[in-house]
Scaffold this motif. Structure first.
Motif, PDB file in Angstrom:
ATOM      1  N   ASP A  76       0.862  -1.177   0.000  1.00 31.08           N
ATOM      2  CA  ASP A  76       0.000   0.000   0.000  1.00 31.08           C
ATOM      3  C   ASP A  76       0.901   1.230   0.000  1.00 31.08           C
ATOM      4  OD1 ASP A  76      -2.795  -0.928   0.192  1.00 31.08           O
ATOM      5  OD2 ASP A  76      -2.061  -1.895   2.015  1.00 31.08           O
ATOM      6  N   ILE A  77       0.660   2.118  -0.967  1.00 33.53           N
ATOM      7  CA  ILE A  77       1.459   3.327  -1.128  1.00 33.53           C
ATOM      8  C   ILE A  77       0.530   4.531  -0.946  1.00 33.53           C
ATOM      9  CG2 ILE A  77       2.816   4.699  -2.768  1.00 33.53           C
ATOM     10  CD1 ILE A  77       4.342   2.279  -2.321  1.00 33.53           C
ATOM     11  N   LEU A  78       0.905   5.477  -0.090  1.00 31.87           N
ATOM     12  CA  LEU A  78       0.145   6.706   0.101  1.00 31.87           C
ATOM     13  C   LEU A  78       0.966   7.859  -0.454  1.00 31.87           C
ATOM     14  CD1 LEU A  78      -0.456   4.755   2.758  1.00 31.87           C
ATOM     15  CD2 LEU A  78      -1.945   6.670   3.257  1.00 31.87           C
ATOM     16  N   VAL A  79       0.416   8.546  -1.469  1.00 32.60           N
ATOM     17  CA  VAL A  79       1.186   9.585  -2.150  1.00 32.60           C
ATOM     18  C   VAL A  79       0.419  10.900  -2.254  1.00 32.60           C
ATOM     19  CG1 VAL A  79       2.538   7.968  -3.541  1.00 32.60           C
ATOM     20  CG2 VAL A  79       0.393   8.830  -4.436  1.00 32.60           C
ATOM     21  N   HIS A  80       1.185  11.972  -2.382  1.00 34.27           N
ATOM     22  CA  HIS A  80       0.666  13.290  -2.731  1.00 34.27           C
ATOM     23  C   HIS A  80       1.107  13.526  -4.168  1.00 34.27           C
ATOM     24  CE1 HIS A  80      -0.230  14.594   1.449  1.00 34.27           C
ATOM     25  NE2 HIS A  80       0.731  13.730   1.734  1.00 34.27           N
ATOM     26  N   LEU A  81       0.169  13.867  -5.035  1.00 32.51           N
ATOM     27  CA  LEU A  81       0.502  14.103  -6.437  1.00 32.51           C
ATOM     28  C   LEU A  81       0.635  15.590  -6.708  1.00 32.51           C
ATOM     29  CD1 LEU A  81      -1.791  11.568  -8.329  1.00 32.51           C
ATOM     30  CD2 LEU A  81       0.502  11.247  -7.427  1.00 32.51           C
ATOM     31  N   GLN A  82       1.372  15.902  -7.769  1.00 32.59           N
ATOM     32  CA  GLN A  82       1.499  17.289  -8.215  1.00 32.59           C
ATOM     33  C   GLN A  82       0.283  17.641  -9.064  1.00 32.59           C
ATOM     34  OE1 GLN A  82       5.164  17.616 -10.342  1.00 32.59           O
ATOM     35  NE2 GLN A  82       6.401  17.108  -8.568  1.00 32.59           N
ATOM     36  N   VAL A 115      -2.365   1.987  -4.719  1.00 31.46           N
ATOM     37  CA  VAL A 115      -1.944   3.379  -4.638  1.00 31.46           C
ATOM     38  C   VAL A 115      -3.102   4.200  -4.072  1.00 31.46           C
ATOM     39  CG1 VAL A 115      -1.132   5.383  -5.930  1.00 31.46           C
ATOM     40  CG2 VAL A 115      -0.389   3.087  -6.596  1.00 31.46           C
ATOM     41  N   HIS A 116      -2.836   4.881  -2.977  1.00 29.14           N
ATOM     42  CA  HIS A 116      -3.818   5.734  -2.330  1.00 29.14           C
ATOM     43  C   HIS A 116      -3.371   7.179  -2.507  1.00 29.14           C
ATOM     44  CE1 HIS A 116      -5.449   2.151  -0.309  1.00 29.14           C
ATOM     45  NE2 HIS A 116      -4.184   1.802  -0.177  1.00 29.14           N
ATOM     46  N   VAL A 117      -4.103   7.937  -3.309  1.00 29.45           N
ATOM     47  CA  VAL A 117      -3.774   9.342  -3.532  1.00 29.45           C
ATOM     48  C   VAL A 117      -4.390  10.142  -2.390  1.00 29.45           C
ATOM     49  CG1 VAL A 117      -3.973  11.309  -5.077  1.00 29.45           C
ATOM     50  CG2 VAL A 117      -3.665   9.008  -6.021  1.00 29.45           C
ATOM     51  N   VAL A 118      -3.533  10.723  -1.576  1.00 28.06           N
ATOM     52  CA  VAL A 118      -3.965  11.452  -0.389  1.00 28.06           C
ATOM     53  C   VAL A 118      -4.363  12.876  -0.744  1.00 28.06           C
ATOM     54  CG1 VAL A 118      -3.233  12.251   1.892  1.00 28.06           C
ATOM     55  CG2 VAL A 118      -2.493  10.015   1.062  1.00 28.06           C
ATOM     56  N   SER A 119      -3.617  13.508  -1.661  1.00 28.94           N
ATOM     57  CA  SER A 119      -3.943  14.879  -2.044  1.00 28.94           C
ATOM     58  C   SER A 119      -3.306  15.218  -3.377  1.00 28.94           C
ATOM     59  CB  SER A 119      -3.470  15.875  -0.976  1.00 28.94           C
ATOM     60  OG  SER A 119      -2.059  15.966  -1.000  1.00 28.94           O
ATOM     61  N   ILE A 120      -3.791  16.305  -3.934  1.00 27.90           N
ATOM     62  CA  ILE A 120      -3.186  16.908  -5.109  1.00 27.90           C
ATOM     63  C   ILE A 120      -2.554  18.199  -4.609  1.00 27.90           C
ATOM     64  CG2 ILE A 120      -3.546  17.867  -7.404  1.00 27.90           C
ATOM     65  CD1 ILE A 120      -4.201  14.898  -7.288  1.00 27.90           C
ATOM     66  N   ASP A 121      -1.239  18.288  -4.679  1.00 29.92           N
ATOM     67  CA  ASP A 121      -0.533  19.467  -4.172  1.00 29.92           C
ATOM     68  C   ASP A 121      -0.381  20.509  -5.261  1.00 29.92           C
ATOM     69  OD1 ASP A 121      -0.288  18.233  -1.724  1.00 29.92           O
ATOM     70  OD2 ASP A 121       1.727  17.476  -2.119  1.00 29.92           O
ATOM     71  N   THR A 122      -0.782  21.721  -4.936  1.00 31.56           N
ATOM     72  CA  THR A 122      -0.598  22.842  -5.861  1.00 31.56           C
ATOM     73  C   THR A 122       0.477  23.739  -5.296  1.00 31.56           C
ATOM     74  OG1 THR A 122      -2.313  24.130  -4.781  1.00 31.56           O
ATOM     75  CG2 THR A 122      -2.987  22.772  -6.641  1.00 31.56           C
ATOM     76  N   ASN A 123       1.328  24.231  -6.153  1.00 35.98           N
ATOM     77  CA  ASN A 123       2.393  25.123  -5.743  1.00 35.98           C
ATOM     78  C   ASN A 123       2.453  26.251  -6.760  1.00 35.98           C
ATOM     79  OD1 ASN A 123       4.711  26.422  -4.990  1.00 35.98           O
ATOM     80  ND2 ASN A 123       5.980  24.593  -4.902  1.00 35.98           N
ATOM     81  N   PRO A 124       1.970  27.427  -6.424  1.00 40.13           N
ATOM     82  CA  PRO A 124       1.926  28.505  -7.415  1.00 40.13           C
ATOM     83  C   PRO A 124       3.306  28.954  -7.885  1.00 40.13           C
ATOM     84  CG  PRO A 124       1.353  29.322  -5.241  1.00 40.13           C
ATOM     85  CD  PRO A 124       1.465  27.832  -5.135  1.00 40.13           C
ATOM     86  N   ASP A 125       4.349  28.660  -7.120  1.00 41.58           N
ATOM     87  CA  ASP A 125       5.695  29.059  -7.514  1.00 41.58           C
ATOM     88  C   ASP A 125       6.288  28.136  -8.563  1.00 41.58           C
ATOM     89  OD1 ASP A 125       5.538  31.100  -5.682  1.00 41.58           O
ATOM     90  OD2 ASP A 125       6.438  29.886  -4.088  1.00 41.58           O
TER      91      ASP A 125
END
Length: 139
Positions: A76-82, A115-125
């Motif tokens: 089981d993989i827990l990830v934050h995606l871009q 695969v468990h997608v925990v969040s979608i990370d946004t980075n304005p920079d």
């Protein structure tokens, strides 16, 4: 100190002794393989898991958990995606990469990678390389 779980490593030749691989080694390989996939921002950890990991109490601190049931390995993989990447495409690539790296490094076959997608990370920079509507219209 509790004894860590191991997976027996079977060799085709006459071994000089026994080889066992701990589940934490497999979790480390899986976590590193997942972070190498384009679109994965980071592995999921929480403050509690990090503190528990500091004291050596928590295997899940890396965002990967290996379960062994009989001869079957499930990860089981827990990830934050871009932001900006296709979730199904990245998840599939993570599954393939993890299976491939575990097989390459240990000769063990993984039955399933969840695969468990925990969040979608946004980075304005961060420059995502997307074209805006103005760019497409030539304005």
């Amino acid at each position: 100190m509790a004894k860590s779980k191991t997976v027996p490593f079977e060799m085709n030749q006459n071994p000089a002794g026994e080889i066992n691989i701990t589940l934490s080694v497999l979790e480390t390989i899986a976590a590193k393989a997942a972070t190498d996939v384009e679109g994965v921002n980071k592995m999921h950890t929480s403050f509690q898991k990090e503190v528990g990991g500091f004291f050596g109490m928590d295997r899940e601190r890396m965002g990967a958990t290996v379960k062994k049931e009989g001869n079957n390995l499930t990860i089981d993989i827990l990830v934050h995606l871009q932001y900006g990447y296709s979730v199904p495409d990245v998840a599939f690539k993570v599954q393939e990469r993890v299976k491939e790296q575990i097989l390459f490094m240990t000769d063990l076959v993984v039955q399933a990678v969840n695969v468990h997608v925990v969040s979608i990370d946004t980075n304005p920079d961060r420059d995502t390389g997307f074209l805006s509507l103005e760019d497409e219209l030539g304005e």
